[in-house]
Scaffold this active site. Structure first.
Site, PDB file in Angstrom:
ATOM      1  N   GLU A 297       0.814  -1.214   0.000  1.00  0.00           N
ATOM      2  CA  GLU A 297       0.000   0.000   0.000  1.00  0.00           C
ATOM      3  C   GLU A 297       0.850   1.268   0.000  1.00  0.00           C
ATOM      4  OE1 GLU A 297      -2.490   0.299   3.394  1.00  0.00           O
ATOM      5  OE2 GLU A 297      -0.889   0.013   4.854  1.00  0.00           O
TER       6      GLU A 297
ATOM      7  N   ASP B  41      -3.503  -9.437  -3.668  1.00  0.00           N
ATOM      8  CA  ASP B  41      -2.430 -10.422  -3.646  1.00  0.00           C
ATOM      9  C   ASP B  41      -2.675 -11.438  -4.755  1.00  0.00           C
ATOM     10  OD1 ASP B  41      -0.710 -12.684  -2.889  1.00  0.00           O
ATOM     11  OD2 ASP B  41      -0.492 -11.656  -0.966  1.00  0.00           O
ATOM     12  N   VAL B  42      -1.615 -11.872  -5.421  1.00  0.00           N
ATOM     13  CA  VAL B  42      -1.795 -12.878  -6.482  1.00  0.00           C
ATOM     14  C   VAL B  42      -2.298 -14.201  -5.918  1.00  0.00           C
ATOM     15  CG1 VAL B  42      -0.174 -11.919  -8.161  1.00  0.00           C
ATOM     16  CG2 VAL B  42       0.661 -13.466  -6.376  1.00  0.00           C
TER      17      VAL B  42
ATOM     18  N   LEU C  26       7.603 -12.198 -15.766  1.00  0.00           N
ATOM     19  CA  LEU C  26       9.021 -11.927 -15.527  1.00  0.00           C
ATOM     20  C   LEU C  26       9.632 -13.050 -14.705  1.00  0.00           C
ATOM     21  CD1 LEU C  26       9.065  -8.104 -14.753  1.00  0.00           C
ATOM     22  CD2 LEU C  26       8.829  -9.302 -16.932  1.00  0.00           C
TER      23      LEU C  26
ATOM     24  N   LYS D 114      17.906 -17.524 -12.047  1.00  0.00           N
ATOM     25  CA  LYS D 114      17.926 -18.609 -11.065  1.00  0.00           C
ATOM     26  C   LYS D 114      16.935 -19.723 -11.395  1.00  0.00           C
ATOM     27  CE  LYS D 114      19.664 -15.459  -7.592  1.00  0.00           C
ATOM     28  NZ  LYS D 114      20.022 -14.476  -8.638  1.00  0.00           N
TER      29      LYS D 114
ATOM     30  N   VAL E 112      18.854  -6.897 -11.267  1.00  0.00           N
ATOM     31  CA  VAL E 112      18.582  -5.506 -11.641  1.00  0.00           C
ATOM     32  C   VAL E 112      19.398  -4.587 -10.742  1.00  0.00           C
ATOM     33  CG1 VAL E 112      16.821  -3.715 -11.853  1.00  0.00           C
ATOM     34  CG2 VAL E 112      16.264  -6.093 -12.432  1.00  0.00           C
TER      35      VAL E 112
ATOM     36  N   SER F   9      18.391  -2.890  -7.215  1.00  0.00           N
ATOM     37  CA  SER F   9      17.143  -3.454  -6.708  1.00  0.00           C
ATOM     38  C   SER F   9      17.327  -3.903  -5.264  1.00  0.00           C
ATOM     39  CB  SER F   9      16.697  -4.636  -7.576  1.00  0.00           C
ATOM     40  OG  SER F   9      17.679  -5.657  -7.551  1.00  0.00           O
TER      41      SER F   9
ATOM     42  N   VAL G 227      23.572  -6.726  -4.332  1.00  0.00           N
ATOM     43  CA  VAL G 227      24.802  -6.425  -3.593  1.00  0.00           C
ATOM     44  C   VAL G 227      25.246  -4.975  -3.752  1.00  0.00           C
ATOM     45  CG1 VAL G 227      26.423  -7.041  -5.445  1.00  0.00           C
ATOM     46  CG2 VAL G 227      27.071  -7.408  -3.055  1.00  0.00           C
TER      47      VAL G 227
ATOM     48  N   ARG H  43      26.015 -18.343   0.618  1.00  0.00           N
ATOM     49  CA  ARG H  43      24.802 -18.429   1.422  1.00  0.00           C
ATOM     50  C   ARG H  43      23.954 -19.619   0.973  1.00  0.00           C
ATOM     51  NH1 ARG H  43      22.074 -12.701   0.660  1.00  0.00           N
ATOM     52  NH2 ARG H  43      22.431 -13.315  -1.514  1.00  0.00           N
TER      53      ARG H  43
END
Length: 295
Positions: free
Chosen positions: A5, A26-27, A88, A92, A133, A136, A140, A217
């Site tokens: 929101e 919400d999807v 999109l 990964k 991106v 984003s 990093v 990680r």
């Protein structure tokens, strides 16, 4: 359409246009999604949970949003006779080893198979797959910039050989717009973008920094792949991108995009990965690429 929101409030303060409508939802909520999709011609599906280590600890939440949410988007699109749906994805999703990538691969499969699973519909579905991106959340670069601001002299590095594909937000948006024009359904579009070695990125941001190796990680790869060699027989190369198809028939039928450019089959066992010497940026290229993002 999103559940954020505050972001929607911020957008409404900056964009005033009768064509724009902001809907909280919400999807995961199919009925709400059906309402949101009324009168829509084109849908871009960007909703996802994306943090790799958090996904390893909370798998069911990622399944609900990234897989079940994708299925709801498909159903809502068909219900409302939307013309084009472009989802999109992420690097990964290619040969995934983590939960996030696995859910995005499943999502990709759902969108591509929807073209055949629901016959005699006008809606077509395709996927865009690209890398990180710039700037984003969770990437990093903002971390390194914050450490520089705090005058840290030692940077945490997960692995000295780690590489990642990078794309600017502007490049990503333009590529999505291009794909909306070119899509015929069933394609996974992959832009021709460059990769960067993480230690090279760190040295350019804080030139005299030292590195502390903290280890990979949970769920991380050392290198990422956009076009895996396992699908090389189903991959066509175009001037600015690659396109991966679900089967030979689809490849033959769609070897021309809507711009009448013909795709060329890539060599056997072709792989487009971030550690490939042809993909990696030189330091001068990285500097040029990052010049607008280091402020």
């Amino acid at each position: 359409y999103s559940r954020d929101e505050f972001k929607q409030y911020s957008l409404e303060q900056n964009f005033s246009n009768p064509k724009l409508k902001f809907i909280i939802g919400d999807v995961r909520d199919l009925e709400r999604l059906k309402i949101a999709c009324r009168g829509v011609d084109t849908l871009i599906h960007a909703a996802a949970l994306k943090h790799v280590p958090i996904a390893e600890k909370n798998p069911i939440e990622y399944i609900k949003t990234n897989i079940q949410g994708a299925e709801n988007v498909i159903k809502a699109s068909i219900y409302n006779n939307i013309n084009k749906v472009l989802a999109l994805s992420t690097d990964k999703a290619a040969n995934p080893i983590n939960l996030y990538g696995t859910t995005k691969l499943a999502s990709d499969k759902l969108f591509i198979s929807a073209n055949k699973e629901y016959p005699k519909i006008k809606t077509i579905f395709s996927v865009v797959r690209y890398g990180n991106v710039i700037n984003s959340r969770g990437s990093v670069l903002p971390l390194f910039k914050e450490l520089k601001r705090k005058k840290f002299k030692t940077l945490p590095i997960t692995h000295k050989e780690m590489t990642r594909f990078w794309i600017s937000l502007e490049e990503g948006v333009e590529f999505v717009k291009d794909c909306l024009e070119m899509m015929r359904g069933e394609e996974i579009f992959v832009p021709k973008i460059k990769s960067i070695k993480t230690v090279d990125l760190a040295r350019l941001i804080i030139p005299k920094s030292k590195f502390k190796m903290i280890g990979i990680r949970p769920g991380e790869k050392i290198h990422e792949t956009l076009c895996p060699k396992e699908t090389s027989q189903l991959t066509l190369e175009f001037k600015k991108y690659y396109s991966i198809y679900p089967n030979e028939q689809s490849l033959k039928e769609k070897q021309y995009n809507t711009l009448r450019e013909k795709g060329v089959k890539v060599p056997e066992n072709f792989e487009y990965s971030s550690d490939n010497s042809n993909s990696l940026m030189k330091k001068s290229e990285i500097n040029k690429f990052l010049k607008n993002y280091l402020v």
